[in-house]
Design an enzyme around this catalytic site. Sequence first.
Site, short mmCIF file in Angstrom:
data_model
loop_
_atom_site.label_atom_id
_atom_site.label_comp_id
_atom_site.label_asym_id
_atom_site.label_seq_id
_atom_site.Cartn_x
_atom_site.Cartn_y
_atom_site.Cartn_z
CB THR A 159 15.98 -52.76 -24.83
OG1 THR A 159 14.58 -52.78 -24.52
CG2 THR A 159 16.73 -53.76 -24.00
CG ASP A 160 14.92 -48.46 -29.84
OD1 ASP A 160 13.75 -48.11 -29.53
OD2 ASP A 160 15.53 -47.95 -30.78
CD1 TRP A 161 7.94 -50.99 -28.88
CD2 TRP A 161 8.43 -49.92 -26.98
NE1 TRP A 161 6.82 -51.02 -28.08
CE2 TRP A 161 7.10 -50.36 -26.90
CE3 TRP A 161 8.97 -49.24 -25.89
CZ2 TRP A 161 6.29 -50.15 -25.80
CZ3 TRP A 161 8.16 -49.01 -24.80
CH2 TRP A 161 6.84 -49.46 -24.77
N GLY A 162 11.53 -53.34 -28.09
CA GLY A 162 11.62 -54.67 -28.67
C GLY A 162 13.01 -55.10 -29.09
CB ALA A 163 16.27 -53.47 -28.94
#
Length: 159
Positions: free
Chosen positions: A67-71
């Site tokens: 995932t992208d950061w915190g996605a």
Amino acid sequence: ADPRSLRELYLKSFDIAIRHHGNTTNTQPAMIMGAYNRLNGVYCCEHPWLLQDILRKEWNYQGVCVTDWGATNDRVAAVRAGMDLAMPGNGGVHNHLLLRECKNDPMFEKNCVDTSVARILNLIQRYPPPKSSQQEQPQDEKNDDNDDNIFDVNHGIAN
């Protein structure tokens, strides 16, 4: 977004990077990052059509999806859809949800969790951590002299 626009515009660069640079694990990107956005109402990191149907089945992608950061909105839905690694680590906040899902649906563990773990282990085997004198020093003696080596290793993984 309609399927034609998705394929001709938005997915084309990913298609080229994955399918047109070889169909073997060693020539594909080691990792693919999922987006924060929603596609037709479903978060991209939880989207079975993107992650399973297109990426895994149609394009035969064998690497790790991250995932992208915190996605990650719903970790169970993300793992079920084929997302292997949520970043940053959540300190175990969602682990109880994954464990409950494994208990309630044994096929979730076998088909989703075990598959994600295997892909992550394969990544670790392909790109082991560097063996350097930096790692052997006591923690208080470590310094940043090895930043160039870390950059080179990370750059190699990204390629």
